[in-house]
Design a protein around this motif. Structure first.
Motif, PDB file in Angstrom:
ATOM      1  N   PHE A  49      -1.022 -11.594  -5.578  1.00 25.39           N
ATOM      2  CA  PHE A  49      -1.334 -11.320  -4.026  1.00 25.39           C
ATOM      3  C   PHE A  49      -1.728 -10.316  -2.879  1.00 25.39           C
ATOM      4  O   PHE A  49      -2.499 -10.297  -2.311  1.00 25.39           O
ATOM      5  CB  PHE A  49      -1.040 -12.896  -3.135  1.00 25.39           C
ATOM      6  N   TRP A  50      -0.232 -10.144  -3.622  1.00 26.87           N
ATOM      7  CA  TRP A  50       0.003  -8.527  -2.525  1.00 26.87           C
ATOM      8  C   TRP A  50      -0.641  -7.293  -3.280  1.00 26.87           C
ATOM      9  O   TRP A  50      -0.532  -6.721  -2.606  1.00 26.87           O
ATOM     10  CB  TRP A  50       1.441  -8.302  -2.156  1.00 26.87           C
ATOM     11  N   ASP A  51       0.086  -7.853  -4.966  1.00 23.84           N
ATOM     12  CA  ASP A  51      -0.471  -6.485  -5.379  1.00 23.84           C
ATOM     13  C   ASP A  51      -2.389  -6.325  -5.633  1.00 23.84           C
ATOM     14  O   ASP A  51      -2.199  -5.193  -5.137  1.00 23.84           O
ATOM     15  CB  ASP A  51      -0.266  -6.910  -6.859  1.00 23.84           C
ATOM     16  N   ARG A  52      -2.934  -7.168  -4.698  1.00 25.46           N
ATOM     17  CA  ARG A  52      -3.992  -7.084  -5.125  1.00 25.46           C
ATOM     18  C   ARG A  52      -4.414  -6.850  -3.857  1.00 25.46           C
ATOM     19  O   ARG A  52      -5.825  -5.428  -3.186  1.00 25.46           O
ATOM     20  CB  ARG A  52      -5.089  -8.082  -4.876  1.00 25.46           C
ATOM     21  N   CYS A  53      -3.893  -7.246  -2.332  1.00 24.95           N
ATOM     22  CA  CYS A  53      -4.138  -6.471  -0.731  1.00 24.95           C
ATOM     23  C   CYS A  53      -3.519  -4.787  -0.888  1.00 24.95           C
ATOM     24  O   CYS A  53      -4.498  -4.619   0.128  1.00 24.95           O
ATOM     25  CB  CYS A  53      -3.340  -7.223   0.285  1.00 24.95           C
ATOM     26  N   MET A  54      -2.597  -4.556  -1.090  1.00 22.27           N
ATOM     27  CA  MET A  54      -2.041  -3.001  -1.204  1.00 22.27           C
ATOM     28  C   MET A  54      -2.965  -1.997  -1.099  1.00 22.27           C
ATOM     29  O   MET A  54      -3.477  -1.209  -0.578  1.00 22.27           O
ATOM     30  CB  MET A  54      -0.739  -2.773  -1.946  1.00 22.27           C
ATOM     31  N   LEU A  56      -5.886  -1.968  -0.647  1.00 26.75           N
ATOM     32  CA  LEU A  56      -7.155  -2.536   0.479  1.00 26.75           C
ATOM     33  C   LEU A  56      -6.578  -2.095   1.212  1.00 26.75           C
ATOM     34  O   LEU A  56      -6.690  -1.255   2.775  1.00 26.75           O
ATOM     35  CB  LEU A  56      -7.555  -3.462   0.891  1.00 26.75           C
ATOM     36  N   TRP A  57      -5.256  -1.878   1.776  1.00 28.23           N
ATOM     37  CA  TRP A  57      -4.309  -1.080   2.407  1.00 28.23           C
ATOM     38  C   TRP A  57      -3.708   0.065   3.148  1.00 28.23           C
ATOM     39  O   TRP A  57      -2.801   0.714   3.798  1.00 28.23           O
ATOM     40  CB  TRP A  57      -3.154  -2.322   2.963  1.00 28.23           C
ATOM     41  N   CYS A  58      -4.256   0.987   1.645  1.00 25.99           N
ATOM     42  CA  CYS A  58      -3.097   2.053   1.217  1.00 25.99           C
ATOM     43  C   CYS A  58      -3.637   2.971   2.861  1.00 25.99           C
ATOM     44  O   CYS A  58      -2.450   3.891   2.685  1.00 25.99           O
ATOM     45  CB  CYS A  58      -4.001   2.746   0.038  1.00 25.99           C
ATOM     46  N   ASP A  59      -4.362   3.051   3.853  1.00 25.89           N
ATOM     47  CA  ASP A  59      -4.524   4.418   4.604  1.00 25.89           C
ATOM     48  C   ASP A  59      -4.208   2.931   6.054  1.00 25.89           C
ATOM     49  O   ASP A  59      -4.809   3.671   7.396  1.00 25.89           O
ATOM     50  CB  ASP A  59      -5.623   4.626   4.675  1.00 25.89           C
ATOM     51  N   LEU A  60      -3.441   2.355   6.087  1.00 22.97           N
ATOM     52  CA  LEU A  60      -3.282   1.126   7.173  1.00 22.97           C
ATOM     53  C   LEU A  60      -2.650   2.086   8.304  1.00 22.97           C
ATOM     54  O   LEU A  60      -0.902   2.541   7.674  1.00 22.97           O
ATOM     55  CB  LEU A  60      -2.722  -0.140   6.927  1.00 22.97           C
ATOM     56  N   HIS A 115       8.990 -14.395  11.882  1.00 20.00           N
ATOM     57  CA  HIS A 115       9.968 -14.323  10.638  1.00 20.00           C
ATOM     58  C   HIS A 115       8.403 -14.371   9.360  1.00 20.00           C
ATOM     59  O   HIS A 115       7.306 -15.272   9.555  1.00 20.00           O
ATOM     60  CB  HIS A 115      10.907 -15.639  10.182  1.00 20.00           C
ATOM     61  N   GLY A 116       8.226 -13.033   8.794  1.00 20.50           N
ATOM     62  CA  GLY A 116       7.381 -12.894   7.837  1.00 20.50           C
ATOM     63  C   GLY A 116       7.345 -12.159   6.609  1.00 20.50           C
ATOM     64  O   GLY A 116       8.748 -12.509   6.210  1.00 20.50           O
ATOM     65  N   ALA A 117       6.951 -12.607   5.347  1.00 15.99           N
ATOM     66  CA  ALA A 117       6.630 -11.973   4.348  1.00 15.99           C
ATOM     67  C   ALA A 117       7.095 -10.488   4.424  1.00 15.99           C
ATOM     68  O   ALA A 117       6.647  -9.267   5.401  1.00 15.99           O
ATOM     69  CB  ALA A 117       5.019 -11.800   3.534  1.00 15.99           C
ATOM     70  N   ALA A 118       7.963  -9.799   3.413  1.00 16.36           N
ATOM     71  CA  ALA A 118       8.894  -8.679   3.617  1.00 16.36           C
ATOM     72  C   ALA A 118       8.024  -7.495   3.159  1.00 16.36           C
ATOM     73  O   ALA A 118       8.268  -7.106   2.244  1.00 16.36           O
ATOM     74  CB  ALA A 118      10.079  -8.553   3.251  1.00 16.36           C
ATOM     75  N   VAL A 119       6.760  -7.405   3.626  1.00 18.96           N
ATOM     76  CA  VAL A 119       5.488  -6.878   2.863  1.00 18.96           C
ATOM     77  C   VAL A 119       5.506  -5.359   3.460  1.00 18.96           C
ATOM     78  O   VAL A 119       6.029  -4.664   4.586  1.00 18.96           O
ATOM     79  CB  VAL A 119       4.148  -7.161   2.956  1.00 18.96           C
ATOM     80  N   GLU A 120       5.655  -3.916   2.048  1.00 13.46           N
ATOM     81  CA  GLU A 120       6.391  -2.951   2.674  1.00 13.46           C
ATOM     82  C   GLU A 120       4.600  -1.972   2.230  1.00 13.46           C
ATOM     83  O   GLU A 120       4.332  -2.033   0.731  1.00 13.46           O
ATOM     84  CB  GLU A 120       7.169  -2.764   1.846  1.00 13.46           C
ATOM     85  N   LEU A 121       4.002  -1.063   3.687  1.00 12.07           N
ATOM     86  CA  LEU A 121       3.319  -0.603   3.313  1.00 12.07           C
ATOM     87  C   LEU A 121       2.777   0.685   1.644  1.00 12.07           C
ATOM     88  O   LEU A 121       4.265   1.032   2.406  1.00 12.07           O
ATOM     89  CB  LEU A 121       2.746   0.183   4.101  1.00 12.07           C
ATOM     90  N   GLY A 122       2.696   0.966   1.073  1.00 13.28           N
ATOM     91  CA  GLY A 122       2.423   1.474   0.645  1.00 13.28           C
ATOM     92  C   GLY A 122       3.816   1.202  -1.226  1.00 13.28           C
ATOM     93  O   GLY A 122       3.994   2.048  -1.915  1.00 13.28           O
ATOM     94  N   GLY A 123       4.425   0.045  -0.859  1.00 10.24           N
ATOM     95  CA  GLY A 123       5.197  -0.739  -2.376  1.00 10.24           C
ATOM     96  C   GLY A 123       4.808  -1.368  -3.140  1.00 10.24           C
ATOM     97  O   GLY A 123       3.603  -1.679  -3.381  1.00 10.24           O
ATOM     98  N   LYS A 124       5.708  -1.772  -3.890  1.00 15.85           N
ATOM     99  CA  LYS A 124       5.138  -2.139  -4.975  1.00 15.85           C
ATOM    100  C   LYS A 124       5.895  -3.684  -5.102  1.00 15.85           C
ATOM    101  O   LYS A 124       7.135  -4.076  -4.616  1.00 15.85           O
ATOM    102  CB  LYS A 124       5.855  -1.956  -6.320  1.00 15.85           C
ATOM    103  N   PRO A 125       4.501  -5.338  -5.162  1.00 15.78           N
ATOM    104  CA  PRO A 125       4.887  -5.997  -4.451  1.00 15.78           C
ATOM    105  C   PRO A 125       6.312  -6.737  -5.851  1.00 15.78           C
ATOM    106  O   PRO A 125       5.962  -6.846  -7.072  1.00 15.78           O
ATOM    107  CB  PRO A 125       3.804  -6.984  -4.957  1.00 15.78           C
TER     108      PRO A 125
END
Length: 225
Positions: A49-54, A56-60, A115-125
């Motif tokens: 899920f996050w691998d597919r989102c990243m 889309l969010w590359c310039d967020l 408290h949420g998922a530790a998503v890092e923009l530009g990172g590897k899920p």
């Protein structure tokens, strides 16, 4: 003794999800819906899920996140409820599988902790990004210990399978536009789009005006977590 109110976000406070709101703002709404639908059908797991989102969010940017947050399809009264909890000297926690960088904005509305998922923009899920059903229970237990409370001092609000664990753990629970599984577990159910009404049910449960594990319908009903 004070109280703790535990909220899910996606589908409970937000009509949709943080992923949908972010992608709506940056022009990738169709792609986000396809990802959400694939996850809901079990065709992709949480990491994919996050691998597919990243991409889309590359310039967020932070400004994009701010605008998506404030333009989001929130149900009515979220900020008012969080402010009322704080004014009473009580605690609120928002626990969600959506990104920490999105839910952090709720601190400005008066949430005590988020408290949420530790998503890092530009990172590897990876597994370290995920916030699971069990994590929701673990976080709630840690907050109960931190504040010197018992489970009888807490009420949870949620809508879907990600809330099953916490609805099984706490004696007071309110399904907010819940799916059938969560409604079956909930002490009370609210159908509508005003958190103030669901919150009134939660306060009634905490005060003992409604018996635990018996009430299934709210008397004040109106119309990926």
């Amino acid at each position: 003794m004070t109280k703790l109110h535990v909220f899910d976000m996606d589908g409970t406070l937000l009509r949709g999800s943080a992923t949908i709101e972010i992608c709506r703002h940056i022009g990738h709404l169709a792609a986000a819906r396809a990802i959400e639908d694939g996850w809901a059908r079990g065709e992709i797991d949480d990491i994919e899920f996050w691998d597919r989102c990243m991409p889309l969010w590359c310039d967020l940017t932070d400004a994009d996140i701010d605008r998506a947050f404030h333009a989001g399809e929130w149900i009515e009264g979220v900020a008012e409820v969080l402010a009322d909890i704080a004014a009473r000297g009580e605690y609120s926690a928002v626990i969600t599988q959506s990104p920490q960088f999105f839910v952090d904005r709720m601190l400005h509305w008066g949430a005590t902790t988020v408290h949420g998922a530790a998503v890092e923009l530009g990172g590897k899920p990876g597994p370290e990004w995920l916030l699971s059903v069990e994590d929701k229970v673990r976080i709630t237990k840690s907050l109960i210990d931190r504040y010197g409370l018992t489970t009888a001092d807490c009420v949870a609000y949620g809508d879907s399978t990600s809330d099953v664990g916490i609805f099984q753990y706490l004696p007071y629970t309110v399904a907010v536009n819940g799916n059938p599984a969560i409604r079956d577990l909930a002490v009370a159910s609210y159908e509508g789009w005003d958190l103030r009404e669901a919150y009134a049910i939660g306060r009634a449960l905490l005060s003992g005006r409604r018996p635990a594990r018996e009430v299934k319908e709210s008397s004040v009903c109106s119309g990926r977590s």
